[in-house]
Design an enzyme around this catalytic site. Structure first.
Site, PDB file in Angstrom:
ATOM      1  N   ASP A  57      42.947  41.797  36.723  1.00 43.49           N
ATOM      2  CA  ASP A  57      42.546  42.584  37.632  1.00 43.49           C
ATOM      3  C   ASP A  57      41.742  43.855  36.867  1.00 43.49           C
ATOM      4  O   ASP A  57      40.686  44.084  37.471  1.00 43.49           O
ATOM      5  CB  ASP A  57      43.805  43.552  38.120  1.00 43.49           C
ATOM      6  CG  ASP A  57      43.568  44.526  39.138  1.00 43.49           C
ATOM      7  OD1 ASP A  57      42.996  44.562  39.841  1.00 43.49           O
ATOM      8  OD2 ASP A  57      44.127  45.730  39.003  1.00 43.49           O
ATOM      9  N   ASP A  81      37.505  44.311  36.948  1.00 41.48           N
ATOM     10  CA  ASP A  81      36.728  45.330  37.444  1.00 41.48           C
ATOM     11  C   ASP A  81      35.424  45.991  36.504  1.00 41.48           C
ATOM     12  O   ASP A  81      34.420  46.242  36.703  1.00 41.48           O
ATOM     13  CB  ASP A  81      37.404  46.397  37.779  1.00 41.48           C
ATOM     14  CG  ASP A  81      38.101  46.804  39.387  1.00 41.48           C
ATOM     15  OD1 ASP A  81      37.854  45.853  40.100  1.00 41.48           O
ATOM     16  OD2 ASP A  81      38.417  48.004  39.620  1.00 41.48           O
ATOM     17  N   LYS A  97      47.890  39.465  25.039  1.00 43.77           N
ATOM     18  CA  LYS A  97      48.353  40.499  24.237  1.00 43.77           C
ATOM     19  C   LYS A  97      49.365  39.967  23.259  1.00 43.77           C
ATOM     20  O   LYS A  97      50.509  40.430  23.340  1.00 43.77           O
ATOM     21  CB  LYS A  97      48.773  41.761  24.929  1.00 43.77           C
ATOM     22  CG  LYS A  97      48.857  43.141  24.113  1.00 43.77           C
ATOM     23  CD  LYS A  97      47.689  43.653  23.697  1.00 43.77           C
ATOM     24  CE  LYS A  97      48.169  44.988  22.746  1.00 43.77           C
ATOM     25  NZ  LYS A  97      46.996  45.424  21.929  1.00 43.77           N
ATOM     26  N   TYR A 121      52.697  41.710  38.751  1.00 42.70           N
ATOM     27  CA  TYR A 121      52.506  42.264  40.333  1.00 42.70           C
ATOM     28  C   TYR A 121      53.869  41.584  41.008  1.00 42.70           C
ATOM     29  O   TYR A 121      54.121  42.093  42.058  1.00 42.70           O
ATOM     30  CB  TYR A 121      51.549  41.479  40.667  1.00 42.70           C
ATOM     31  CG  TYR A 121      50.063  42.254  40.558  1.00 42.70           C
ATOM     32  CD1 TYR A 121      49.695  42.632  39.396  1.00 42.70           C
ATOM     33  CD2 TYR A 121      49.374  42.720  41.776  1.00 42.70           C
ATOM     34  CE1 TYR A 121      48.272  43.223  39.298  1.00 42.70           C
ATOM     35  CE2 TYR A 121      48.105  43.367  41.412  1.00 42.70           C
ATOM     36  CZ  TYR A 121      47.698  43.589  40.135  1.00 42.70           C
ATOM     37  OH  TYR A 121      46.573  44.316  39.926  1.00 42.70           O
ATOM     38  N   ASP A 173      42.577  44.169  24.304  1.00 40.64           N
ATOM     39  CA  ASP A 173      41.965  45.414  24.068  1.00 40.64           C
ATOM     40  C   ASP A 173      40.377  44.958  23.593  1.00 40.64           C
ATOM     41  O   ASP A 173      39.437  45.539  23.834  1.00 40.64           O
ATOM     42  CB  ASP A 173      42.811  46.274  23.315  1.00 40.64           C
ATOM     43  CG  ASP A 173      43.590  45.322  22.047  1.00 40.64           C
ATOM     44  OD1 ASP A 173      43.483  44.417  22.285  1.00 40.64           O
ATOM     45  OD2 ASP A 173      43.994  46.039  21.170  1.00 40.64           O
TER      46      ASP A 173
HETATM   47  C1  IPM Z   1      42.051  43.421  43.479  1.00 42.58           C
HETATM   48  C2  IPM Z   1      42.798  44.589  44.030  1.00 42.58           C
HETATM   49  C3  IPM Z   1      44.213  44.394  44.289  1.00 42.58           C
HETATM   50  C4  IPM Z   1      44.846  44.052  43.215  1.00 42.58           C
HETATM   51  C5  IPM Z   1      44.883  45.470  44.872  1.00 42.58           C
HETATM   52  C6  IPM Z   1      44.122  46.123  46.100  1.00 42.58           C
HETATM   53  C7  IPM Z   1      46.323  45.311  45.081  1.00 42.58           C
HETATM   54  O1  IPM Z   1      42.746  45.490  43.195  1.00 42.58           O
HETATM   55  O2  IPM Z   1      42.159  42.445  44.163  1.00 42.58           O
HETATM   56  O3  IPM Z   1      41.795  43.305  42.270  1.00 42.58           O
HETATM   57  O4  IPM Z   1      45.216  44.700  42.177  1.00 42.58           O
HETATM   58  O5  IPM Z   1      45.107  42.715  43.000  1.00 42.58           O
HETATM   59 MG    MG Z   2      41.389  45.093  41.394  1.00 40.37          MG
END
Ligand code: IPM
Ligand code: MG
Length: 360
Positions: free
Chosen positions: A251, A255, A195, A146, A227
Site C-alpha cells: 500500500d 503510493d 522487514k 488489513y 525501509d
Molecule cells: C489502496 C487504498 C486502500 C488500501 C484504502 C482505500 C483502504 O489506499 O487501494 O491502496 O489501503 O488498500
Molecule cells: Mg493505498
C-alpha cells in the site's frame, strides 16, 4: 467474444472516468467484433446513499456473475462527507476491503511507469529519471495487517489497540507464484520486500519466496528491507522490475512509486484471484475536489481496462490497441490538467475519452 463486465463507478470522479473508459471499450468492441454486456454495481458512498452500507450481498453476487469488474474510485472527503460519520466498518473503504476479500482478490498488480512523454512531470532529478523506469508492484491484498484480528480494549483507564499481522505459508506462496509468473513475462527480476530483521511474518515470507524461486531459475531474486526499498525508489527506480510484497508495505510503496512517476492519473491496477476474474481500477483515488468538473484524467482507468482485456479476456491485440491509443494521444500533445505542461493542448475528461476512442 461476449464480455460480461461489472461496472462500479463509485464516488467522486469515479462515474466520469468510468463513463469515458466504457466509450473506449465500446470502440474496441466495435473494431474487433466483440459484444460487451455491462452491469452497474453500487459500492462505496454511492451504495451507502442508497442502501446504508458500502457493499451489499447483491453487489457481491453481481460482481461474481461478471467475467471482470471495472471500477472507478470510492470514498469522499473525510472531513466533510457524512459517510465518515459512520462507524469504520460502514464507511466507503470498508466496501473495497470487503469485495477484495469476498472475491479472493489476493494479487494486486500496480504498474509504475515513467512515460517518455511525461518525463517532465517526474519529481526526481533528471540524472535519475533519465534512465526511465517501468516496474510492477505486486501487492498481497487479502492478508496481513488489513485482515488480521484487531481490537481496542481499556483497562485501568488506559486504552490499548491491537492490529495483527498474520500470514500463512499458502497465502505467501500464491502471491509469490504470481509475482514470478509476471516477472517471467517482463525482465525476470523479483525484488521481494519485507522487514525480516524484525518481523516473524517477514522471515516466513523470505523462506517461502526462496522456495518458490527454485521453480523459476531464470528469474533473479533479491530481498530488500522495506525501509531500504522506500529509499531506493527515489534513489534509483530503474533497478526495479517486479516488487513483491505484503499488503501494508505494498500500500505504502505503491503510493510512493506512483508519486515518483509524477503522473498518478496515468497508473492502472488489477486485483486478481486464482481464476481469470479480476477487478480493475485506477491507482488514484476519487478526488472529490474535482468531481463533476470534467477535469479528471480518465487514462488510468482506460489503462486498467487494457489490463482487463489482457488478463481476464486474453485479448492482447485489443489491449495493445488501447495502450497504443494512449501513447498516440500523448504524442499528439493532448493533456488533462494533472499532466499539463507548456506547449500542450489541455482537454477535459470527456474530450480525452473522445480522443482515445477515435484512435482505437
Ligand atoms: C489502496 C487504498 C486502500 C488500501 C484504502 C482505500 C483502504 O489506499 O487501494 O491502496 O489501503 O488498500
Ligand atoms: Mg493505498
Amino acid at each position: 467474444m461476449e464480455l460480461k463486465i461489472g461496472c462500479i463507478p463509485g464516488d467522486g470522479i469515479g462515474p466520469e472516468i468510468v463513463a469515458e473508459t466504457r466509450r473506449v471499450l465500446d470502440a474496441v468492441a466495435a473494431k474487433f467484433g466483440h459484444v460487451i454486456h455491462y452491469t452497474d454495481i453500487l459500492m462505496g458512498g454511492a451504495s451507502i446513499d442508497v442502501h446504508g452500507v458500502p457493499l451489499t450481498q447483491e453487489a457481491i453476487a453481481a460482481a461474481k456473475a461478471a467475467d471482470a469488474v471495472l471500477m472507478g474510485a470510492i470514498g469522499g472527503d473525510a472531513s466533510t462527507s457524512p459517510w465518515y460519520q459512520l462507524p469504520p466498518n460502514r464507511r466507503p473503504e470498508a466496501g473495497l476491503l470487503a469485495i477484495r476479500k469476498a472475491l479472493n482478490l489476493f494479487a494486486n498488480l500496480r504498474p509504475a511507469i515513467l512515460y517518455a512523454e511525461l518525463k517532465g512531470a517526474c519529481p526526481l532529478k533528471e540524472e535519475i529519471s533519465a534512465a526511465g523506469f517501468d516496474m510492477m508492484i505486486m501487492r498481497e491484498l487479502t492478508g496481513g495487517l488489513y485482515f488480521g484480528e484487531r481490537k481496542t480494549t481499556e483497562a485501568n483507564g488506559i486504552k490499548t489497540a491491537v492490529d495483527t499481522l498474520v500470514y500463512n505459508e499458502n497465502e505467501i506462496r500464491r502471491i509469490a507464484v504470481k509475482g514470478f509468473e509476471i516477472a517471467m513475462k517482463r525482465h525476470k527480476k523479483v525484488t521481494s520486500v519485507d522487514k525480516a530483521n524484525v518481523l516473524d511474518s517477514s522471515r516466513l515470507w523470505r523462506i517461502v519466496v526462496e522456495d518458490v524461486a527454485k521453480d523459476y531459475p531464470e528469474v533473479t531474486l533479491e530481498h530488500m528491507l522495506v525501509d531500504n526499498c522506500a529509499m531506493q525508489l527515489v534513489r534509483d527506480p530503474a533497478q526495479f522490475d517486479v516488487i513483491l510484497t505484503e499488503n501494508m508495505f505494498g500500500d505504502i510503496l505503491s503510493d510512493e512509486a506512483s508519486m515518483v512517476t509524477g503522473s498518478i492519473g496515468m497508473l492502472a491496477s488489477a486485483s486478481l484471484n486464482d481464476t481469470k476474474f479480476g477487478l480493475y481500477e485506477p491507482s488514484h483515488g476519487s478526488a472529490p475536489d474535482i468531481a463533476g468538473k470534467d477535469t479528471a484524467n480518465p487514462i488510468a482507468t482506460v489503462l486498467s481496462a487494457a489490463m482487463m482485456l489482457r488478463y481476464s479476456f486474453d485479448l492482447d491485440e485489443e489491449a495493445d490497441a488501447v495502450e497504443h491509443a494512449v501513447k498516440q494521444v500523448l504524442k499528439e500533445g493532448y493533456r488533462t490538467l494533472d499532466i499539463m505542461s507548456t506547449g500542450c493542448v489541455q482537454v477535459g475528461c470527456r474530450q480525452m475519452g473522445d480522443l482515445l476512442a477515435e484512435r482505437i
